[in-house]
Design an enzyme around this catalytic site. Structure first.
Site, PDB file in Angstrom:
ATOM      1  N   GLU A 100       0.739  -1.105  -0.040  1.00  0.00           N
ATOM      2  CA  GLU A 100       0.060  -0.021  -0.011  1.00  0.00           C
ATOM      3  C   GLU A 100       0.809   1.053  -0.022  1.00  0.00           C
ATOM      4  O   GLU A 100       1.936   1.337   0.476  1.00  0.00           O
ATOM      5  CB  GLU A 100      -0.933  -0.129   1.007  1.00  0.00           C
ATOM      6  CG  GLU A 100      -0.246  -0.053   2.373  1.00  0.00           C
ATOM      7  CD  GLU A 100      -1.578   0.006   3.623  1.00  0.00           C
ATOM      8  OE1 GLU A 100      -2.271  -1.099   3.861  1.00  0.00           O
ATOM      9  OE2 GLU A 100      -1.828   1.046   4.202  1.00  0.00           O
ATOM     10  N   CYS A 113       3.524   8.547   0.167  1.00  0.00           N
ATOM     11  CA  CYS A 113       4.182   7.760   1.241  1.00  0.00           C
ATOM     12  C   CYS A 113       4.218   6.359   0.629  1.00  0.00           C
ATOM     13  O   CYS A 113       3.321   5.900   0.166  1.00  0.00           O
ATOM     14  CB  CYS A 113       3.252   7.708   2.510  1.00  0.00           C
ATOM     15  SG  CYS A 113       3.972   6.417   3.808  1.00  0.00           S
ATOM     16  N   CYS A 120       7.163  -6.867   7.018  1.00  0.00           N
ATOM     17  CA  CYS A 120       8.273  -6.119   7.689  1.00  0.00           C
ATOM     18  C   CYS A 120       8.652  -7.029   8.748  1.00  0.00           C
ATOM     19  O   CYS A 120       7.984  -7.889   9.447  1.00  0.00           O
ATOM     20  CB  CYS A 120       8.038  -4.933   8.183  1.00  0.00           C
ATOM     21  SG  CYS A 120       9.408  -4.080   9.130  1.00  0.00           S
ATOM     22  N   CYS A 124       7.928  -4.079  15.653  1.00  0.00           N
ATOM     23  CA  CYS A 124       7.385  -2.960  16.420  1.00  0.00           C
ATOM     24  C   CYS A 124       5.968  -3.239  16.876  1.00  0.00           C
ATOM     25  O   CYS A 124       5.259  -3.613  16.299  1.00  0.00           O
ATOM     26  CB  CYS A 124       7.613  -1.540  15.778  1.00  0.00           C
ATOM     27  SG  CYS A 124       9.130  -1.212  15.072  1.00  0.00           S
ATOM     28  N   CYS A 127       2.685  -1.687  15.559  1.00  0.00           N
ATOM     29  CA  CYS A 127       2.503  -1.430  13.928  1.00  0.00           C
ATOM     30  C   CYS A 127       1.939  -2.624  13.405  1.00  0.00           C
ATOM     31  O   CYS A 127       2.072  -3.552  13.680  1.00  0.00           O
ATOM     32  CB  CYS A 127       4.017  -1.209  13.449  1.00  0.00           C
ATOM     33  SG  CYS A 127       4.087  -1.059  11.682  1.00  0.00           S
ATOM     34  N   GLY A 167       7.384  -1.756   5.633  1.00  0.00           N
ATOM     35  CA  GLY A 167       8.835  -2.096   5.481  1.00  0.00           C
ATOM     36  C   GLY A 167       9.886  -1.075   6.279  1.00  0.00           C
ATOM     37  O   GLY A 167       9.407  -0.286   6.435  1.00  0.00           O
ATOM     38  N   GLU A 168      11.028  -1.844   6.197  1.00  0.00           N
ATOM     39  CA  GLU A 168      12.089  -0.873   6.917  1.00  0.00           C
ATOM     40  C   GLU A 168      13.200  -0.805   5.952  1.00  0.00           C
ATOM     41  O   GLU A 168      13.718  -1.648   5.192  1.00  0.00           O
ATOM     42  CB  GLU A 168      12.732  -1.869   8.134  1.00  0.00           C
ATOM     43  CG  GLU A 168      14.386  -1.264   8.566  1.00  0.00           C
ATOM     44  CD  GLU A 168      13.999   0.141   8.925  1.00  0.00           C
ATOM     45  OE1 GLU A 168      13.294   0.693   9.653  1.00  0.00           O
ATOM     46  OE2 GLU A 168      15.002   0.977   8.471  1.00  0.00           O
ATOM     47  N   SER A 222      12.724   6.553  13.848  1.00  0.00           N
ATOM     48  CA  SER A 222      11.400   6.359  14.811  1.00  0.00           C
ATOM     49  C   SER A 222      11.966   5.943  16.131  1.00  0.00           C
ATOM     50  O   SER A 222      12.676   4.840  16.350  1.00  0.00           O
ATOM     51  CB  SER A 222      10.826   5.196  14.116  1.00  0.00           C
ATOM     52  OG  SER A 222      10.335   5.561  13.035  1.00  0.00           O
ATOM     53  N   LEU A 223      11.933   6.933  17.196  1.00  0.00           N
ATOM     54  CA  LEU A 223      12.598   6.911  18.531  1.00  0.00           C
ATOM     55  C   LEU A 223      11.583   6.204  19.428  1.00  0.00           C
ATOM     56  O   LEU A 223      11.629   5.190  19.923  1.00  0.00           O
ATOM     57  CB  LEU A 223      12.991   8.213  18.749  1.00  0.00           C
ATOM     58  CG  LEU A 223      13.871   8.235  20.109  1.00  0.00           C
ATOM     59  CD1 LEU A 223      15.205   7.406  19.521  1.00  0.00           C
ATOM     60  CD2 LEU A 223      14.477   9.741  20.487  1.00  0.00           C
ATOM     61  N   HIS A 224      10.311   6.868  19.511  1.00  0.00           N
ATOM     62  CA  HIS A 224       9.316   6.382  20.382  1.00  0.00           C
ATOM     63  C   HIS A 224       9.342   6.261  21.966  1.00  0.00           C
ATOM     64  O   HIS A 224       8.523   5.711  22.374  1.00  0.00           O
ATOM     65  CB  HIS A 224       8.719   5.204  19.540  1.00  0.00           C
ATOM     66  CG  HIS A 224       8.327   5.036  18.109  1.00  0.00           C
ATOM     67  ND1 HIS A 224       7.912   6.652  17.794  1.00  0.00           N
ATOM     68  CD2 HIS A 224       8.614   4.387  17.265  1.00  0.00           C
ATOM     69  CE1 HIS A 224       7.481   6.366  16.416  1.00  0.00           C
ATOM     70  NE2 HIS A 224       7.950   4.902  16.065  1.00  0.00           N
ATOM     71  N   ASN A 298      -1.981   5.330  16.228  1.00  0.00           N
ATOM     72  CA  ASN A 298      -3.052   5.090  15.796  1.00  0.00           C
ATOM     73  C   ASN A 298      -3.181   3.602  15.864  1.00  0.00           C
ATOM     74  O   ASN A 298      -2.635   2.697  15.743  1.00  0.00           O
ATOM     75  CB  ASN A 298      -2.478   5.095  13.928  1.00  0.00           C
ATOM     76  CG  ASN A 298      -3.666   5.247  13.132  1.00  0.00           C
ATOM     77  OD1 ASN A 298      -4.872   5.003  13.241  1.00  0.00           O
ATOM     78  ND2 ASN A 298      -3.310   5.700  11.954  1.00  0.00           N
ATOM     79  N   CYS A 341      -1.509   2.461   9.631  1.00  0.00           N
ATOM     80  CA  CYS A 341      -0.760   2.062   8.624  1.00  0.00           C
ATOM     81  C   CYS A 341      -0.342   0.432   8.160  1.00  0.00           C
ATOM     82  O   CYS A 341      -0.501  -0.132   9.542  1.00  0.00           O
ATOM     83  CB  CYS A 341       0.950   2.482   8.936  1.00  0.00           C
ATOM     84  SG  CYS A 341       0.984   4.039   9.929  1.00  0.00           S
TER      85      CYS A 341
HETATM   86  N1  SAH Z   1      10.244   1.124   9.120  1.00  0.00           N
HETATM   87  C1  SAH Z   1      10.574   2.371   9.208  1.00  0.00           C
HETATM   88  C2  SAH Z   1       9.523   3.213   8.150  1.00  0.00           C
HETATM   89  C3  SAH Z   1       7.981   2.528   8.298  1.00  0.00           C
HETATM   90  S1  SAH Z   1       7.141   2.952   9.589  1.00  0.00           S
HETATM   91  C4  SAH Z   1      10.468   3.033  10.427  1.00  0.00           C
HETATM   92  O1  SAH Z   1      10.136   2.171  11.565  1.00  0.00           O
HETATM   93  O2  SAH Z   1      10.716   4.249  10.545  1.00  0.00           O
HETATM   94  C5  SAH Z   1       6.567   4.606   9.604  1.00  0.00           C
HETATM   95  C6  SAH Z   1       6.469   5.473  10.918  1.00  0.00           C
HETATM   96  O3  SAH Z   1       5.156   4.904  11.268  1.00  0.00           O
HETATM   97  C7  SAH Z   1       7.504   5.065  11.841  1.00  0.00           C
HETATM   98  O4  SAH Z   1       7.787   5.880  12.671  1.00  0.00           O
HETATM   99  C8  SAH Z   1       6.396   3.756  12.691  1.00  0.00           C
HETATM  100  O5  SAH Z   1       7.178   3.702  14.023  1.00  0.00           O
HETATM  101  C9  SAH Z   1       5.112   4.566  12.721  1.00  0.00           C
HETATM  102  N2  SAH Z   1       3.964   3.741  13.204  1.00  0.00           N
HETATM  103  C10 SAH Z   1       3.794   2.472  12.800  1.00  0.00           C
HETATM  104  N3  SAH Z   1       2.695   2.140  13.232  1.00  0.00           N
HETATM  105  C11 SAH Z   1       2.096   3.158  13.854  1.00  0.00           C
HETATM  106  C12 SAH Z   1       1.052   3.211  14.510  1.00  0.00           C
HETATM  107  N4  SAH Z   1      -0.015   2.317  14.727  1.00  0.00           N
HETATM  108  N5  SAH Z   1       0.755   4.647  15.183  1.00  0.00           N
HETATM  109  C13 SAH Z   1       1.482   5.530  14.720  1.00  0.00           C
HETATM  110  N6  SAH Z   1       2.655   5.492  14.407  1.00  0.00           N
HETATM  111  C14 SAH Z   1       3.117   4.251  13.737  1.00  0.00           C
END
Ligand code: SAH
Length: 351
Positions: A100, A113, A120, A124, A127, A167-168, A222-224, A298, A341
């Protein structure tokens, strides 16, 4: 079966740069200017078949059909928002896999995007894209064609690209690099590297490798989380590459490229959205030339994570700002077509 084998043996010419295409065509006994023509058909006119390439002779078209594959994604489904002009596309690859992509319309132009892998393997916790694991890497052509197909669909130029779909990207490093080369090629779509963002969960060795390429793209991390412990809870990759090592690689990236790092921080209610999390985060990144993008998580149905209260987001932002850190809160777009996503692909796969 036989046909399939024949297919996979064909050269994927949309993943080649112009020089490589030239070498291939010369090896076919063709004049090298043919490469310029075919390249233009693929990357500027976004041709969907060799047949369309009207300035190519019939005999050379036959040779192309026989030896070369032209990657064109099939649009399976589009969900268009009625609130803004956001649209989610589900594309089918030649082997039947689904991916997608999302189009977002901003004042500054159209942003797409894209996905970099089918599935992937990073795992995470919040995700949806990782729930079924990794199926395979996307080719450079498959990454490019998400943008080409969307541009053709909307009839407007795409000016910005974010590699933030499924994907990463740094787990598909070589294909990513070729994709970036083709995307920013002045003989192709010619998107300025400054308008391209690549988002990574933090594969440190490949961040270091990327820094040495000295591209002008934006690297988003993506630190989080604001501590090693909490990051490990949310992102298994943190066990392999610790937060200190990650931040050091960010600093190095800035030194090498002069490009400010973006940190993405998905706020998860009760998990990482407290004032002490914000203060810790500020302490970690204060010295870095960076920008923070806060994203209320999300929620996905497979996990119990919830969005923080609206006030918690604003408080979190203020704490960072007081420390001199620039912060944006990601505007939610296409709310009505969403599902987190990777959810569209996942729904389709489950059918
Ligand atoms: N693998 C890469 C790029 C894809 S994810 C990465 O980790 O950065 C793109 C972004 O969306 C990342 O910051 C990821 O952590 C975030 N993301 C994934 N699922 C999410 C969700 N349910 N809510 C908010 N952000 C999310």
């Amino acid at each position: 079966m036989e046909r399939e084998m024949q297919y996979s043996a064909k050269q994927d010419i949309k993943s080649l740069n112009q020089k490589e295409l030239e070498n291939l065509f010369v090896s076919f006994g063709e004049k090298s200017f043919r490469a310029r023509q075919v390249y233009h058909w693929m990357h500027v006119k976004h041709a969907t078949s060799f047949d369309e390439m009207s300035n190519i002779s019939k005999s050379f078209k036959e040779k192309l059909e026989e030896c070369c594959a032209l990657t064109v994604l099939r649009q399976k489904l589009v969900q268009r928002s009625t609130l803004d002009e956001t649209a989610k596309y589900l594309f089918e690859l030649a082997d039947g896999n689904m991916i997608e992509s999302v189009r977002m319309k901003y004042k500054h132009g159209n942003s797409v995007c894209i996905s970099s892998q089918a599935g992937c393997r990073m795992g995470c916790r919040f995700c949806a894209s990782t729930l079924g694991g990794l199926t395979r890497n996307l080719t450079p052509a498959e990454m490019l064609d998400q943008i080409y197909r969307i541009q053709e669909d909307i009839g407007e130029r795409v000016s910005h690209v974010v590699v933030m779909g499924t994907g990463e990207p740094l787990d598909n490093y070589d294909h990513l690099l070729k994709f970036l080369e083709l995307l920013s090629d002045e003989n192709g779509l010619n998107i300025s590297q400054r308008n391209i963002t690549v988002s990574t969960c933090g594969i440190v060795p490949n961040m270091r490798k990327l820094a040495k390429e000295k591209l002008q793209i934006t690297l988003a991390i993506s630190l989080h989380a604001s501590s090693q412990e909490k990051r490990e809870e949310l992102m298994p990759v943190a066990r392999k590459y610790g937060i200190d090592e990650l931040l050091k690689a960010c600093e190095e990236y800035f030194v090498q490229t002069g490009r400010r790092i973006t940190f993405e921080y998905s706020l998860v209610g009760g998990v990482n959205d407290q004032p002490q999390d914000a203060r810790k985060l500020a302490g970690l990144i204060r010295g870095l030339n960076c920008h923070v993008n806060l994203i209320p998580v999300n929620p996905i149905k497979e996990r119990a994570y919830v969005q923080p209260a609206g006030q918690a987001v604003m408080d979190f932002k203020q704490i960072l700002e007081k420390q001199g850190i620039t912060v944006t809160v990601r505007r939610e777009m296409g709310r009505d077509i969403d599902g987190a996503c990777g959810q569209l692909r996942r729904r389709q796969m489950n059918k």
